[in-house]
Design a protein around this motif. Structure first.
Motif, mmCIF file in Angstrom:
data_model
loop_
_atom_site.group_PDB
_atom_site.id
_atom_site.type_symbol
_atom_site.label_atom_id
_atom_site.label_comp_id
_atom_site.label_asym_id
_atom_site.label_seq_id
_atom_site.Cartn_x
_atom_site.Cartn_y
_atom_site.Cartn_z
ATOM 1 N N UNK A 243 0.858 -1.192 0.000
ATOM 2 C CA UNK A 243 0.000 0.000 0.000
ATOM 3 C C UNK A 243 0.893 1.240 0.000
ATOM 4 N N UNK A 244 0.475 2.252 -0.755
ATOM 5 C CA UNK A 244 1.252 3.491 -0.870
ATOM 6 C C UNK A 244 0.480 4.638 -0.248
ATOM 7 N N UNK A 245 1.198 5.493 0.502
ATOM 8 C CA UNK A 245 0.609 6.682 1.115
ATOM 9 C C UNK A 245 1.505 7.875 0.797
ATOM 10 N N UNK A 246 0.893 9.024 0.528
ATOM 11 C CA UNK A 246 1.655 10.230 0.240
ATOM 12 C C UNK A 246 1.138 11.384 1.098
ATOM 13 N N UNK A 247 1.976 12.424 1.213
ATOM 14 C CA UNK A 247 1.573 13.625 1.967
ATOM 15 C C UNK A 247 1.850 14.870 1.148
ATOM 16 N N UNK A 248 1.611 14.803 -0.134
ATOM 17 C CA UNK A 248 1.866 15.956 -0.993
ATOM 18 C C UNK A 248 0.946 17.122 -0.621
ATOM 19 N N UNK A 249 1.464 18.318 -0.794
ATOM 20 C CA UNK A 249 0.676 19.511 -0.499
ATOM 21 C C UNK A 249 -0.583 19.503 -1.360
ATOM 22 N N UNK A 250 -1.711 19.686 -0.714
ATOM 23 C CA UNK A 250 -2.981 19.673 -1.427
ATOM 24 C C UNK A 250 -3.646 18.312 -1.430
ATOM 25 N N UNK A 251 -2.941 17.280 -0.945
ATOM 26 C CA UNK A 251 -3.517 15.933 -0.883
ATOM 27 C C UNK A 251 -4.041 15.627 0.515
ATOM 28 N N UNK A 259 3.320 21.769 9.399
ATOM 29 C CA UNK A 259 4.216 22.361 10.393
ATOM 30 C C UNK A 259 5.664 22.429 9.934
ATOM 31 N N UNK A 260 6.097 21.448 9.134
ATOM 32 C CA UNK A 260 7.517 21.343 8.791
ATOM 33 C C UNK A 260 7.806 21.586 7.321
ATOM 34 N N UNK A 261 6.800 21.504 6.477
ATOM 35 C CA UNK A 261 7.030 21.606 5.041
ATOM 36 C C UNK A 261 7.576 20.331 4.427
ATOM 37 N N UNK A 262 7.664 19.292 5.236
ATOM 38 C CA UNK A 262 8.208 18.021 4.729
ATOM 39 C C UNK A 262 7.106 17.167 4.122
ATOM 40 N N UNK A 263 7.333 16.711 2.905
ATOM 41 C CA UNK A 263 6.433 15.767 2.237
ATOM 42 C C UNK A 263 7.092 14.399 2.205
ATOM 43 N N UNK A 264 6.297 13.401 1.920
ATOM 44 C CA UNK A 264 6.875 12.058 1.852
ATOM 45 C C UNK A 264 5.963 11.139 1.053
ATOM 46 N N UNK A 265 6.543 10.032 0.651
ATOM 47 C CA UNK A 265 5.777 8.910 0.122
ATOM 48 C C UNK A 265 6.260 7.678 0.873
ATOM 49 N N UNK A 266 5.352 6.810 1.250
ATOM 50 C CA UNK A 266 5.737 5.621 2.004
ATOM 51 C C UNK A 266 4.925 4.415 1.556
ATOM 52 N N UNK A 267 5.497 3.247 1.834
ATOM 53 C CA UNK A 267 4.873 1.988 1.447
ATOM 54 C C UNK A 267 4.835 1.063 2.648
#
Length: 286
Positions: A243-251, A259-267
């Motif tokens: 399963x894939x999860x993302x935290x892109x701005x606007x998602x 709070x941090x401006x950090x985005x990520x994608x994880x599995x």
């Protein structure tokens, strides 16, 4: 709970016996064995600052980061090599076989494993000569034929054994294994039989051998698997797929990204691997 999956198998069924007239029909029973295999959680996150993604002129940061998720496809192979080598390069722990012994052992439960001396662990003659490799190969084929089912009968049929094998060996030994099993004409030691170049016995006998050289094996040990075995020696538990999860701005990202401006994608994935009763494989220990 599904974090520990339970499995079981029946030991050998009784065989037909002489039924004397006037006597009750011969009767015997079967035993069963239960064992468990754990499921583990696997995951990986790749993070970056959102401005790095926006300022990336190649427009490929996110796509390249997602390539990390492709490593999920390698997990079954990594499990497999941990199991056969008794290593924990990937798995947190390597389980024993259902009979309580390691995957490769000479004995199990205080007796010869599969009813024959040396069980499924043979001492090899090394890989420095073609003759040593071929001798150990034939020793393994003969050992398969000696396995007993616990009721005094052969465990494996000749058809299963003669259907062929896969030999898993170290990549560094690829040349010598291909010489031993694929080269049509074999060399000999000078002076032993001058003027003769013997043919390859394995090919002459139409033996079905497939080679798999892997850099995950770094020593001279190798493993001979029966292609047509009714039960494979290892198996995969795929509890939950990738399963894939993302935290892109606007998602609909969470507080961490705001709070941090950090985005990520994880599995994430939940999977495990186990050892079945390993009569379908023999290790040549060098």
């Amino acid at each position: 709970t599904n974090r520990q999956h339970e499995f079981g198998y029946f030991e050998a069924a009784p065989h037909m016996d002489y039924w004397r007239r006037g006597d009750a029909i011969p009767q015997d029973a079967m035993k069963s064995v239960q064992f468990t295999v754990p499921v583990y959680t696997w995951g990986r996150r790749v993070a970056w600052h959102k401005e790095d993604r926006k300022d990336d002129q190649t427009q490929s940061l996110f796509d390249v980061a997602r390539m990390a998720g492709q490593s999920a496809a390698l997990l079954p192979e990594r499990f497999f090599f941990d199991l056969i080598q008794g290593a924990t390069a990937t798995l947190p722990a390597v389980p024993t076989a259902p009979d309580g012994a390691a995957m490769f052992a000479t004995t199990a439960g205080g007796s010869n494993r599969f009813g024959v001396s040396s069980g499924n662990l043979l001492t090899g003659g090394g890989v420095s000569t073609l003759s040593a490799i071929r001798t150990d190969y034939y020793n393994a084929i003969e050992q398969f034929k000696l396995f007993q089912d616990g009721k005094g009968q052969p465990l494996l049929s000749d058809e299963v054994i003669d259907a062929g094998v896969v030999i898993v060996h170290g990549a560094a030994n690829t040349e010598v294994f291909e010489e031993a099993f694929m080269q049509q004409r074999q060399g000999i030691v000078k002076g032993t039989d001058a003027g003769v170049t013997p043919s390859n016995l394995v090919l002459d006998a139409n033996r079905n051998v497939t080679l798999w050289g892997s850099n995950r094996i770094t020593d001279n040990d190798y493993y001979i698997f029966l292609k047509a075995a009714p039960k494979k020696a290892t198996f995969l538990l795929d509890r939950e797929g990738v399963r894939e999860f993302t935290s892109l701005e606007g998602d609909n990202n969470g507080d961490h990204t705001r709070n941090t401006g950090e985005e990520y994608v994880q599995w994430e994935r939940r999977a495990g691997a186990g050892i079945a009763l390993p009569y379908a494989v023999i290790k040549v220990n060098n």
